[in-house]
Design a protein around this motif. Sequence first.
Motif: not given
Length: 310
Positions: A1-19
């Motif tokens: 998981m070292a190569d995951l982007a810093s916003d991974y836990f926002v974008t990977s669970l994204q359900y709406t276009k805007k976050t």
Amino acid sequence: MADLASDYFVTSLQYTKKTYQDVYPVIDPTNPSNSLAGRIAIITGASRGIGARGIVPSFARAGVHGLVLVARDEAKLKEAEHEVLAINPKIETLLVALDVTNEAAVGQLFDKIQARFGRHADILVSNAAISAATNEGGPTLHEAPVDEWWKNFEVNVKGFFVFTKYFISALPSPTTPATIINISTSGAWLVYPLAAAYSVSKLASQQYCTMLHAAYGGTLNVVSIHPGLVETDMTHPFFRKFDFDTPTLTGGLCTWVAADAERSGFLSGRVISANWDIEELVARKSDIVAKNELTMDLVGTFGKEQFETA
């Protein structure tokens, strides 16, 4: 998981276009549409973390009439009360230091609420939680001490049940409108072996919200909120490389949910993330309800009809 982007836990669970990772106008507690004027709210876990830094000040800014602040640390509760009164000195407060798993103490709390305010509470925010028996060296679940593992269920499940039991019992009738907000976690539906006990216990509390909605859904608004990734004393070192969300993001969303049950009622029995755009969720209301989305379920195709031939 070292190569995951810093916003991974926002974008990977994204359900709406805007976050979002901080409070925004629609959920701003000072927005008149999020007013809690005249309401009495109970906030557990009010002395630290998301409770003290996000939910408590947000409810104060939303103009709540009474705040019942609950935690084990009385000195920290007084600090939280000081901030509340600095925001709005007109708010009536009640500080109660107790263990949320102590049924007798919780029952007495509701007697104190009646004595202090002359009426029942309208809102319960179940924020108190612990994450015990975490294995920082790896997912060696069998190495966790049994009693440490079980502490998660004592606080995160039993504590939640005890509070909801007495909160509902204190209402004039089971059909009295009220709101319960459960501060959940993405760990309730994702797989995090490093925090298995915490995650499994929060899944249980999430499912209990579904049960509450099924039993009292006509009048009781029960919403679970994943607060995003917030830096607290419970944050595992593994997550410190990622972007953090503000405690006020969760606080603002709590005020939005609690302010208007008709507006947020379609989310009752469901779980939402504080990162999601609430306006988009409202716009997708019909689809969410029709497909029964944002709920825990068993994935598969079921029913004898699939095996029947024409």
